[in-house]
Design a protein around this motif. Sequence first.
Motif, mmCIF file in Angstrom:
data_model
loop_
_atom_site.group_PDB
_atom_site.id
_atom_site.type_symbol
_atom_site.label_atom_id
_atom_site.label_comp_id
_atom_site.label_asym_id
_atom_site.label_seq_id
_atom_site.Cartn_x
_atom_site.Cartn_y
_atom_site.Cartn_z
ATOM 1 N N GLU A 247 43.824 64.049 54.468
ATOM 2 C CA GLU A 247 45.250 63.814 54.198
ATOM 3 C C GLU A 247 45.477 62.968 52.958
ATOM 4 O O GLU A 247 46.343 63.272 52.134
ATOM 5 C CB GLU A 247 45.887 63.138 55.411
ATOM 6 N N ARG A 248 44.721 61.871 52.815
ATOM 7 C CA ARG A 248 44.985 60.916 51.740
ATOM 8 C C ARG A 248 43.803 60.870 50.781
ATOM 9 O O ARG A 248 42.650 60.767 51.191
ATOM 10 C CB ARG A 248 45.239 59.529 52.333
ATOM 11 N N ILE A 249 44.120 60.928 49.496
ATOM 12 C CA ILE A 249 43.101 61.020 48.456
ATOM 13 C C ILE A 249 43.112 59.753 47.613
ATOM 14 O O ILE A 249 44.172 59.280 47.207
ATOM 15 C CB ILE A 249 43.365 62.232 47.546
ATOM 16 N N ALA A 250 41.933 59.233 47.337
ATOM 17 C CA ALA A 250 41.808 58.074 46.438
ATOM 18 C C ALA A 250 40.980 58.459 45.220
ATOM 19 O O ALA A 250 39.845 58.918 45.360
ATOM 20 C CB ALA A 250 41.162 56.900 47.164
ATOM 21 N N PHE A 251 41.547 58.283 44.040
ATOM 22 C CA PHE A 251 40.798 58.441 42.802
ATOM 23 C C PHE A 251 40.102 57.128 42.480
ATOM 24 O O PHE A 251 40.702 56.059 42.585
ATOM 25 C CB PHE A 251 41.726 58.769 41.622
ATOM 26 N N ILE A 252 38.859 57.212 42.060
ATOM 27 C CA ILE A 252 38.172 56.042 41.511
ATOM 28 C C ILE A 252 37.800 56.400 40.081
ATOM 29 O O ILE A 252 36.971 57.289 39.846
ATOM 30 C CB ILE A 252 36.920 55.658 42.321
ATOM 31 N N THR A 253 38.414 55.716 39.127
ATOM 32 C CA THR A 253 38.215 56.056 37.730
ATOM 33 C C THR A 253 37.575 54.888 36.979
ATOM 34 O O THR A 253 37.034 53.961 37.593
ATOM 35 C CB THR A 253 39.543 56.504 37.094
#
Length: 238
Positions: free
Chosen positions: A109-115
């Motif tokens: 459901e929930r997406i986290a970008f790590i950049t």
Amino acid sequence: MKIRIILPIRGDALIPEVLNEARHWALPTTTIDAVSLHSGSTSIESEYDDVMNGPGILAQVKQAAADKVDAIFVTCFADPAVPAAREIADMPVVGGFEPAVLTALGLGERIAFITVLPEVLPMLRALSRSYGIESRIAPPRVVNIPVQQLTDRRKLLAALLEQAKDAVVTRNEADVIVLGCTGMLGVAQDLQAALLEATHVHVPVVDPTAAAITWLESAHRMGLRPSRTTYMPPLNPH
């Protein structure tokens, strides 16, 4: 099929690693080559870099079309010049953001970008708004490592794991992790395994290069290319 990878930066130093990563994910019947830009910045870490390198990217897109490749991967998570490239290329064209997000949306459901750096965050927020997925996106995170220093895999993996654990466990705000830079090569599977060991729960980690290569292969197999009602050819091409 043949995929042309365009490194949207000046310099060839990263080409061997990029090719190695892409070929790792590709089917045995897929051939891949890579080119970089003749001028421009050496990384894309801001809107300024994005705009500055756009003309060089489009020049390489035109060359790829002349070389009759089957698909193009602009290897940057910011998708620089990708919509414009689709207007001039009769083949599938992706950057790193769109295929990674489309993959992640089907996994949780929930997406986290790590950049990489804080300077990149406004670009990712703008892309999320343009795709209408803000409600599914957790606050993006950074490892505070410039693109040119991502070659230290141990340091990168440690920083990624720290951010992923905080997003998944401490703050309970993410169900899927997406690596927010295509320069984060060869760490997705290790991060997924390390996150499982640390949290005892499976959380997918999406590699944007893997998502891009496999998406292009699928589009080619299905005979798909950009819609001409969206990506209309320029009226005054140069």
